[in-house]
Design a protein around this motif. Structure first.
Motif, PDB file in Angstrom:
ATOM      1  N   ASP A   3       0.619  -0.946   0.087  1.00 26.69           N
ATOM      2  CA  ASP A   3      -0.274  -0.410   0.281  1.00 26.69           C
ATOM      3  C   ASP A   3       0.851   0.981   0.126  1.00 26.69           C
ATOM      4  O   ASP A   3       1.712   1.432   0.760  1.00 26.69           O
ATOM      5  N   PRO A   4       1.058   2.041  -1.607  1.00 25.85           N
ATOM      6  CA  PRO A   4       1.492   3.248  -0.806  1.00 25.85           C
ATOM      7  C   PRO A   4       1.136   4.866   0.333  1.00 25.85           C
ATOM      8  O   PRO A   4       2.488   5.838   0.289  1.00 25.85           O
ATOM      9  N   LYS A   5       0.016   3.887   0.163  1.00 26.50           N
ATOM     10  CA  LYS A   5      -0.101   5.255   2.155  1.00 26.50           C
ATOM     11  C   LYS A   5       0.598   4.521   3.294  1.00 26.50           C
ATOM     12  O   LYS A   5       0.617   5.814   4.554  1.00 26.50           O
ATOM     13  N   LEU A   6       1.200   3.693   3.206  1.00 26.97           N
ATOM     14  CA  LEU A   6       1.692   2.735   4.399  1.00 26.97           C
ATOM     15  C   LEU A   6       3.848   2.673   4.466  1.00 26.97           C
ATOM     16  O   LEU A   6       4.201   2.293   4.520  1.00 26.97           O
ATOM     17  N   THR A   7       4.032   3.988   3.672  1.00 25.70           N
ATOM     18  CA  THR A   7       6.058   4.148   3.209  1.00 25.70           C
ATOM     19  C   THR A   7       5.959   4.658   4.348  1.00 25.70           C
ATOM     20  O   THR A   7       5.095   5.249   5.693  1.00 25.70           O
ATOM     21  N   PRO A   8       7.318   4.897   4.424  1.00 21.37           N
ATOM     22  CA  PRO A   8       8.059   5.812   5.291  1.00 21.37           C
ATOM     23  C   PRO A   8       7.708   7.037   6.158  1.00 21.37           C
ATOM     24  O   PRO A   8       7.315   7.501   6.888  1.00 21.37           O
ATOM     25  N   GLN A   9       7.442   7.401   4.459  1.00 24.62           N
ATOM     26  CA  GLN A   9       7.055   8.842   4.407  1.00 24.62           C
ATOM     27  C   GLN A   9       6.074   9.425   4.695  1.00 24.62           C
ATOM     28  O   GLN A   9       5.967  10.368   5.639  1.00 24.62           O
ATOM     29  N   ALA A  10       5.442   8.607   4.773  1.00 22.99           N
ATOM     30  CA  ALA A  10       3.480   8.729   5.305  1.00 22.99           C
ATOM     31  C   ALA A  10       3.199   8.132   6.519  1.00 22.99           C
ATOM     32  O   ALA A  10       2.869   9.181   7.153  1.00 22.99           O
ATOM     33  N   LEU A  11       3.968   7.191   7.066  1.00 22.07           N
ATOM     34  CA  LEU A  11       4.466   7.473   8.382  1.00 22.07           C
ATOM     35  C   LEU A  11       5.149   8.261   8.986  1.00 22.07           C
ATOM     36  O   LEU A  11       4.395   8.998  10.416  1.00 22.07           O
TER      37      LEU A  11
END
Length: 153
Positions: A3-11
């Motif tokens: 899921d691209p929404k769960l990337t380290p940047q999103a976190l």
């Protein structure tokens, strides 16, 4: 983690967004990030980095929470319980309480006076009700006794 929404940047952005609204304890922030389905290992890495950069501090959180609870006329027992529930280290709790160091007896009296306008205690049932109220606010038996007896004098 497809899921691209769960990337380290999103976190990272999510964690900063939560911290920008108010201070959180490490445990609170971890729980909120887990609810958003982020990877546990990434969460721990991000929390470590936030602590290193002093954007996340359980000590600062404890100090702010103690002040807020005192403003709400909560006693030391309730404050300790709430902070423990939020995962704050016992040493930070004690340090924050020592830094504020209010007169708990006077705070119990102020709490009592703000809740009960009629100072006369007609019977034992009413006295027990008032004692339970102060107990629920986090005051110990000595502080409760002080508040009730100060009103009778």
């Amino acid at each position: 983690m497809n899921d691209p929404k769960l990337t380290p940047q999103a976190l990272w952005h999510c964690a900063l967004g939560l911290l920008s609204r108010r201070d959180h304890s490490r445990l609170e922030l971890s729980q909120k990030l887990r609810q958003r389905q982020f990877d546990v290992e990434l969460i721990e890495q991000a929390l470590d980095k936030l602590e290193q950069q002093q954007w996340l501090s359980d000590h600062r959180f404890a100090v702010v929470q103690v002040r807020q609870h005192i403003f709400k006329k909560h006693g030391p027992l309730r404050i300790r319980m709430e902070l423990k529930r939020k995962g704050v280290n016992e040493a930070y709790i004690e340090q924050a309480l020592a830094e504020e160091d209010p007169d708990w007896f006077e705070l119990a009296l102020v709490c009592y006076q703000s809740r009960f306008r009629n100072r006369d205690i007609p019977d034992i049932k009413e006295k027990a009700k008032r004692m339970r109220y102060l107990q629920s606010r986090g005051f110990n038996s000595d502080q409760i006794r002080y508040a009730l007896e100060a009103e009778q004098d």
